[in-house]
Design a protein around this motif. Structure first.
Motif, PDB file in Angstrom:
ATOM      1  N   UNK A  69       0.825  -1.165  -0.050  1.00  0.00           N
ATOM      2  CA  UNK A  69      -0.092  -0.056   0.035  1.00  0.00           C
ATOM      3  C   UNK A  69       1.063   1.188  -0.001  1.00  0.00           C
ATOM      4  N   UNK A  70       0.609   2.308  -0.657  1.00  0.00           N
ATOM      5  CA  UNK A  70       0.976   3.472  -0.663  1.00  0.00           C
ATOM      6  C   UNK A  70       0.637   4.158   0.653  1.00  0.00           C
ATOM      7  N   UNK A  71       1.956   4.740   1.363  1.00  0.00           N
ATOM      8  CA  UNK A  71       1.491   5.045   2.756  1.00  0.00           C
ATOM      9  C   UNK A  71       1.977   6.718   2.429  1.00  0.00           C
ATOM     10  N   UNK A  72       1.351   7.516   3.559  1.00  0.00           N
ATOM     11  CA  UNK A  72       2.153   9.010   3.668  1.00  0.00           C
ATOM     12  C   UNK A  72       2.205   9.298   5.112  1.00  0.00           C
ATOM     13  N   UNK A  73       3.207   9.690   5.706  1.00  0.00           N
ATOM     14  CA  UNK A  73       3.135  10.341   6.814  1.00  0.00           C
ATOM     15  C   UNK A  73       4.213  11.495   7.039  1.00  0.00           C
ATOM     16  N   UNK A  74       4.230  11.886   8.212  1.00  0.00           N
ATOM     17  CA  UNK A  74       5.212  13.089   8.616  1.00  0.00           C
ATOM     18  C   UNK A  74       6.327  12.393   9.548  1.00  0.00           C
ATOM     19  N   UNK A  75       7.758  12.706   9.007  1.00  0.00           N
ATOM     20  CA  UNK A  75       8.820  12.065   9.385  1.00  0.00           C
ATOM     21  C   UNK A  75       9.943  13.329   9.942  1.00  0.00           C
ATOM     22  N   UNK A  76      10.988  12.938  10.522  1.00  0.00           N
ATOM     23  CA  UNK A  76      11.816  13.912  10.568  1.00  0.00           C
ATOM     24  C   UNK A  76      13.213  12.982  10.217  1.00  0.00           C
ATOM     25  N   UNK A  77      14.234  14.029   9.577  1.00  0.00           N
ATOM     26  CA  UNK A  77      15.506  13.255   9.142  1.00  0.00           C
ATOM     27  C   UNK A  77      16.504  13.365  10.167  1.00  0.00           C
ATOM     28  N   UNK A  78      17.208  12.373  10.325  1.00  0.00           N
ATOM     29  CA  UNK A  78      18.539  12.483  11.062  1.00  0.00           C
ATOM     30  C   UNK A  78      19.889  12.311  10.366  1.00  0.00           C
ATOM     31  N   UNK A  79      20.845  13.140  10.536  1.00  0.00           N
ATOM     32  CA  UNK A  79      22.082  13.170   9.728  1.00  0.00           C
ATOM     33  C   UNK A  79      23.130  12.830  10.840  1.00  0.00           C
ATOM     34  N   UNK A  80      23.768  11.560  10.629  1.00  0.00           N
ATOM     35  CA  UNK A  80      24.791  10.892  11.864  1.00  0.00           C
ATOM     36  C   UNK A  80      26.098  11.225  11.199  1.00  0.00           C
ATOM     37  N   UNK A  81      26.809  12.008  12.028  1.00  0.00           N
ATOM     38  CA  UNK A  81      28.151  12.089  11.566  1.00  0.00           C
ATOM     39  C   UNK A  81      29.232  11.073  12.465  1.00  0.00           C
ATOM     40  N   UNK A  82      29.929  10.167  11.780  1.00  0.00           N
ATOM     41  CA  UNK A  82      30.648   9.294  12.571  1.00  0.00           C
ATOM     42  C   UNK A  82      31.910   8.855  11.651  1.00  0.00           C
ATOM     43  N   UNK A  83      32.668   7.774  12.249  1.00  0.00           N
ATOM     44  CA  UNK A  83      33.617   7.343  11.813  1.00  0.00           C
ATOM     45  C   UNK A  83      33.406   6.024  11.253  1.00  0.00           C
ATOM     46  N   UNK A  84      34.166   5.257  10.148  1.00  0.00           N
ATOM     47  CA  UNK A  84      33.828   4.318   9.658  1.00  0.00           C
ATOM     48  C   UNK A  84      34.017   2.997  10.535  1.00  0.00           C
ATOM     49  N   UNK A  85      34.866   3.229  11.638  1.00  0.00           N
ATOM     50  CA  UNK A  85      34.948   1.993  12.683  1.00  0.00           C
ATOM     51  C   UNK A  85      33.884   1.935  13.522  1.00  0.00           C
ATOM     52  N   UNK A  86      33.130   2.909  13.611  1.00  0.00           N
ATOM     53  CA  UNK A  86      31.876   3.172  14.402  1.00  0.00           C
ATOM     54  C   UNK A  86      30.623   2.630  14.030  1.00  0.00           C
TER      55      UNK A  86
END
Length: 106
Positions: free
Chosen positions: A49-66
């Motif tokens: 089914x096609x769904x529609x909702x409100x969300x928030x976006x997160x940008x996570x800054x990290x290192x490759x090893x983590x």
């Protein structure tokens, strides 16, 4: 510069969930910084089914090893059955910022 730094994208159902997840990632030293972008409309296919909702976006800054620990934390704490986790290699940028990330994520 090699790709020792990553930018991980995920979405959450609301700002409260994103803040909880973001704080956990920073407190565990899995992310140097997490940005939470304001509410946005998402349209997607789920269970036929096609769904529609409100969300928030997160940008996570990290290192490759983590990165794998970030994945595990998101999956463990997220309310979605299948949370978005997308990764971009950071290939260039402000060296002073990367030095700060190294210091924070030691």
């Amino acid at each position: 510069m090699n790709t020792q730094f990553k930018l991980i994208f995920t979405t959450c159902k609301n700002e409260a969930e994103a803040r909880m997840l973001g704080k956990a990632l920073v407190e565990k030293k899995l992310a140097a910084c997490v940005n939470i972008l304001p509410a946005m409309s998402s349209i997607y296919m789920w269970e036929g089914e096609v769904k529609e909702m409100t969300e928030v976006k997160m940008l996570v800054k990290t290192k490759t090893e983590k990165m794998n620990d970030v994945f595990l934390t998101i999956k463990a704490m997220h309310s979605y059955e299948v949370p978005e986790i997308q990764v971009i290699d950071i290939t260039t940028g402000n060296l002073a910022y990367f030095n700060w990330m190294d210091e924070v994520l030691h």
